[in-house]
Design a protein around this motif. Structure first.
Motif, short mmCIF file in Angstrom:
data_model
loop_
_atom_site.label_atom_id
_atom_site.label_comp_id
_atom_site.label_asym_id
_atom_site.label_seq_id
_atom_site.Cartn_x
_atom_site.Cartn_y
_atom_site.Cartn_z
N LEU A 80 -11.54 -55.46 62.10
CA LEU A 80 -12.04 -55.06 63.42
C LEU A 80 -10.89 -55.17 64.41
CD1 LEU A 80 -14.19 -54.45 65.64
CD2 LEU A 80 -14.64 -56.91 65.71
N PHE A 81 -10.66 -54.12 65.16
CA PHE A 81 -9.63 -54.10 66.19
C PHE A 81 -10.29 -53.74 67.51
CE2 PHE A 81 -6.57 -51.66 68.75
CZ PHE A 81 -5.56 -52.61 68.89
N VAL A 82 -10.10 -54.60 68.51
CA VAL A 82 -10.68 -54.35 69.84
C VAL A 82 -9.55 -54.22 70.85
CG1 VAL A 82 -12.31 -55.16 71.60
CG2 VAL A 82 -12.67 -55.80 69.20
N SER A 83 -9.45 -53.07 71.49
CA SER A 83 -8.41 -52.84 72.49
C SER A 83 -8.98 -53.03 73.89
CB SER A 83 -7.86 -51.42 72.34
OG SER A 83 -6.91 -51.17 73.34
N PHE A 84 -8.41 -54.00 74.60
CA PHE A 84 -8.80 -54.26 75.99
C PHE A 84 -7.75 -53.64 76.91
CE2 PHE A 84 -10.26 -57.87 73.40
CZ PHE A 84 -11.60 -57.97 73.75
N GLU A 85 -8.06 -53.58 78.19
CA GLU A 85 -7.09 -53.04 79.17
C GLU A 85 -5.75 -53.75 79.09
OE1 GLU A 85 -9.08 -52.37 83.37
OE2 GLU A 85 -10.06 -53.99 82.24
N LYS A 86 -5.78 -55.10 78.89
CA LYS A 86 -4.55 -55.89 78.98
C LYS A 86 -4.23 -56.65 77.70
CE LYS A 86 -6.34 -57.80 82.59
NZ LYS A 86 -6.65 -58.65 83.76
N GLY A 87 -4.69 -56.14 76.56
CA GLY A 87 -4.42 -56.84 75.31
C GLY A 87 -5.36 -56.39 74.22
N TRP A 88 -5.34 -57.13 73.10
CA TRP A 88 -6.23 -56.76 71.99
C TRP A 88 -6.62 -57.99 71.20
CZ3 TRP A 88 -3.82 -58.48 67.67
CH2 TRP A 88 -2.42 -58.45 67.64
N ALA A 89 -7.66 -57.82 70.41
CA ALA A 89 -8.08 -58.86 69.47
C ALA A 89 -8.35 -58.20 68.13
CB ALA A 89 -9.35 -59.55 69.97
N GLU A 90 -8.09 -58.95 67.08
CA GLU A 90 -8.28 -58.40 65.74
C GLU A 90 -8.90 -59.44 64.82
OE1 GLU A 90 -5.46 -55.72 62.97
OE2 GLU A 90 -4.78 -57.80 63.15
N LEU A 91 -9.85 -59.03 64.01
CA LEU A 91 -10.34 -59.86 62.91
C LEU A 91 -9.96 -59.14 61.62
CD1 LEU A 91 -13.98 -60.92 63.97
CD2 LEU A 91 -11.83 -62.16 64.34
N ASN A 92 -9.27 -59.85 60.75
CA ASN A 92 -8.84 -59.26 59.48
C ASN A 92 -8.52 -60.40 58.51
OD1 ASN A 92 -7.79 -57.85 57.36
ND2 ASN A 92 -6.23 -56.76 58.53
N PRO A 93 -9.39 -60.70 57.53
CA PRO A 93 -10.62 -59.99 57.21
C PRO A 93 -11.73 -60.25 58.21
CG PRO A 93 -10.42 -61.91 55.80
CD PRO A 93 -9.14 -61.83 56.60
N CYS A 94 -12.66 -59.29 58.24
CA CYS A 94 -13.73 -59.35 59.24
C CYS A 94 -15.12 -59.38 58.63
CB CYS A 94 -13.61 -58.14 60.15
SG CYS A 94 -14.93 -57.98 61.36
N HIS A 95 -15.34 -58.66 57.52
CA HIS A 95 -16.72 -58.42 57.09
C HIS A 95 -17.12 -59.14 55.81
CE1 HIS A 95 -15.71 -54.62 59.44
NE2 HIS A 95 -16.66 -55.20 60.16
N ASN A 96 -16.19 -59.88 55.20
CA ASN A 96 -16.55 -60.56 53.94
C ASN A 96 -17.12 -61.95 54.22
OD1 ASN A 96 -14.25 -61.79 54.73
ND2 ASN A 96 -13.13 -61.49 52.83
N TYR A 97 -17.24 -62.75 53.19
CA TYR A 97 -17.91 -64.06 53.36
C TYR A 97 -16.98 -65.13 53.93
CZ TYR A 97 -21.03 -61.68 50.08
OH TYR A 97 -21.84 -60.78 49.46
N GLY A 98 -15.75 -64.80 54.18
CA GLY A 98 -14.80 -65.74 54.78
C GLY A 98 -14.06 -66.54 53.73
N PRO A 99 -13.07 -67.39 54.16
CA PRO A 99 -12.73 -67.60 55.56
C PRO A 99 -12.20 -66.32 56.22
CG PRO A 99 -11.44 -69.07 54.10
CD PRO A 99 -12.24 -68.18 53.24
N LEU A 100 -12.68 -66.07 57.43
CA LEU A 100 -12.18 -64.93 58.19
C LEU A 100 -10.91 -65.36 58.92
CD1 LEU A 100 -15.52 -63.54 59.72
CD2 LEU A 100 -14.47 -63.08 57.49
N ALA A 101 -10.21 -64.39 59.51
CA ALA A 101 -9.00 -64.71 60.26
C ALA A 101 -8.90 -63.75 61.42
CB ALA A 101 -7.77 -64.58 59.36
N GLY A 102 -8.32 -64.23 62.52
CA GLY A 102 -8.18 -63.36 63.68
C GLY A 102 -7.03 -63.77 64.57
N ARG A 103 -6.64 -62.84 65.43
CA ARG A 103 -5.57 -63.15 66.39
C ARG A 103 -5.71 -62.24 67.61
NH1 ARG A 103 -0.57 -59.98 64.61
NH2 ARG A 103 -1.56 -58.24 63.55
#
Ligand code: NDP
Length: 334
Positions: free
Chosen positions: A250-273
């Protein structure tokens, strides 16, 4: 019962998800426990009774399932069957006076979603969909960023959910009568979910395309689908779902930055930045445990139902719109 500390759950359909995720998740749950089973495979009765210490009186098959109505040990029936069987068993569970959890996708049509919602309302029982991510802290963190806007408003979301499917050509997921559809029904609903929590809004319109590389294997179901969603205020969402590629992001683009979950949809552990180099990180817990505990708390204490039936229906409306867009077609360039 309201006086109970833990509600009893009966799993219906003891396949890979029940055995691999839900039963183990219930071992650690705080507000519910594995009280019973409903199976069409006699050999599984003995195996599950022994493994999970389930008394014979809490074991049912698809024929005698109605008699679960009289069983005080069972508060919640969790339907984990092939998609086209969800509506029938959720409605039978509601009529038996049990609260219902219905696996995703909620059903194979909006009409069936309505029938499940109505049956639960008429019986006065609670209903939720097996959207485990709604109880997961990573999803909640994305929702927080969307709501509190530390990086400004969302402008664009892209979400991929797929894996390379192979093996038994007779599996129910490849059979439209049992699955109601292919990649979109199986994995696409995750992408719909993350497009919606990633924008914090419901889409206004969709435009979709279907692709096929192995028509002899995917005779009956969609292999790959892409879709674009229009959200209010010009926000755009992009969906990719496939049984021909591994994709989980999942990639979310905001006006002043972004957030990402990768992996996002499996059973985890998930990771994001996030774009400023911060890690999105939470201690790993079974999402299924969190999900079932949340629903048990909803029943016992009136706390939020994070994945109500209306949410499953909303997503099925989008699924039907995507299939309709594909049917109406695009323009050939070659
Ligand atoms: P499986 O094929 O592994 O298990 C399905 C079970 O349903 C079977 O083992 C069988 O149980 C029962 N069943 C009854 N009739 C049939 C039939 N005609 N064909 C096949 N099985 C039948 O499927 P999954 O466990 O992977 O998926 C079940 C549901 O859970 C689906 O709706 C799926 O979308 C959902 N799911 C959700 C996930 C999530 O993360 N939320 C992950 C994986 C699946 P028995 O032998 O006991 O009768």
């Amino acid at each position: 019962g309201k006086d109970k500390k833990k509600l009893g759950i009966a799993l219906v359909g003891l396949g890979s998800y029940s055995g691999g995720q839900l039963a183990p998740g219930l071992q650690d749950a705080e507000n519910c426990y594995l009280a019973g089973i409903v199976t069409g495979t006699p050999a599984k009765e003995k195996e599950w009774m022994e493994k999970y210490n389930i008394p014979k009186k809490n074991v049912y098959n698809y024929e005698n399932f109605e008699s679960i109505a009289k069983n005080k040990d069972i508060d919640i029936v969790y339907v984990v069957l092939p998609n086209s069987m969800h509506a029938e068993f959720c409605i039978r569970a509601a009529k038996a006076g049990k609260h219902v959890i219905c696996e995703k996708p909620m059903a194979v049509s909006v009409e069936e979603c309505d029938a499940i919602i109505n049956a639960c309302n008429e019986a006065g029982v609670k209903l939720s969909v097996g959207y485990r991510m709604q109880s997961d802290p990573y999803t909640k963190e994305i929702k927080r960023l969307v709501k509190e806007k530390p990086y400004g408003s969302v402008r664009y979301v892209s979400s991929d959910a797929g894996y390379i499917s192979g093996g038994n050509p007779d599996q129910w997921r490849l059979n439209h009568a049992l699955s109601g559809g292919g990649a979109l029904m199986n994995m696409g609903v995750y992408s719909i979910q993350s497009n919606i929590y990633g924008t914090g809004q419901n889409p206004i319109s969709v435009s979709a395309q279907e692709f096929s590389s192995r028509p002899e294997y995917f005779k009956d179901t969609d292999e790959t689908i892409t879709a674009q969603m229009e959200f209010p205020n010009g926000v755009v969402g992009n969906l990719y779902t496939s049984h021909n590629a591994n994709a989980n992001r999942l990639f979310v683009s905001f006006e002043k930055g972004w957030a990402e979950l990768n992996p996002c949809h499996n059973y985890g552990p998930l990771a994001g930045r996030t774009s400023d180099g911060k890690e999105i990180k939470f201690p790993h817990q079974s999402m299924q445990k969190l999900q079932m505990d949340d629903f048990a708390k909803h029943i016992m204490l009136g706390t939020t139902n994070y994945a109500p039936g209306e949410m499953g229906k909303r997503d099925m409306i989008i699924v039907e719109a995507i299939y309709k867009s594909i049917k109406e077609g695009g323009s050939k360039v070659a």
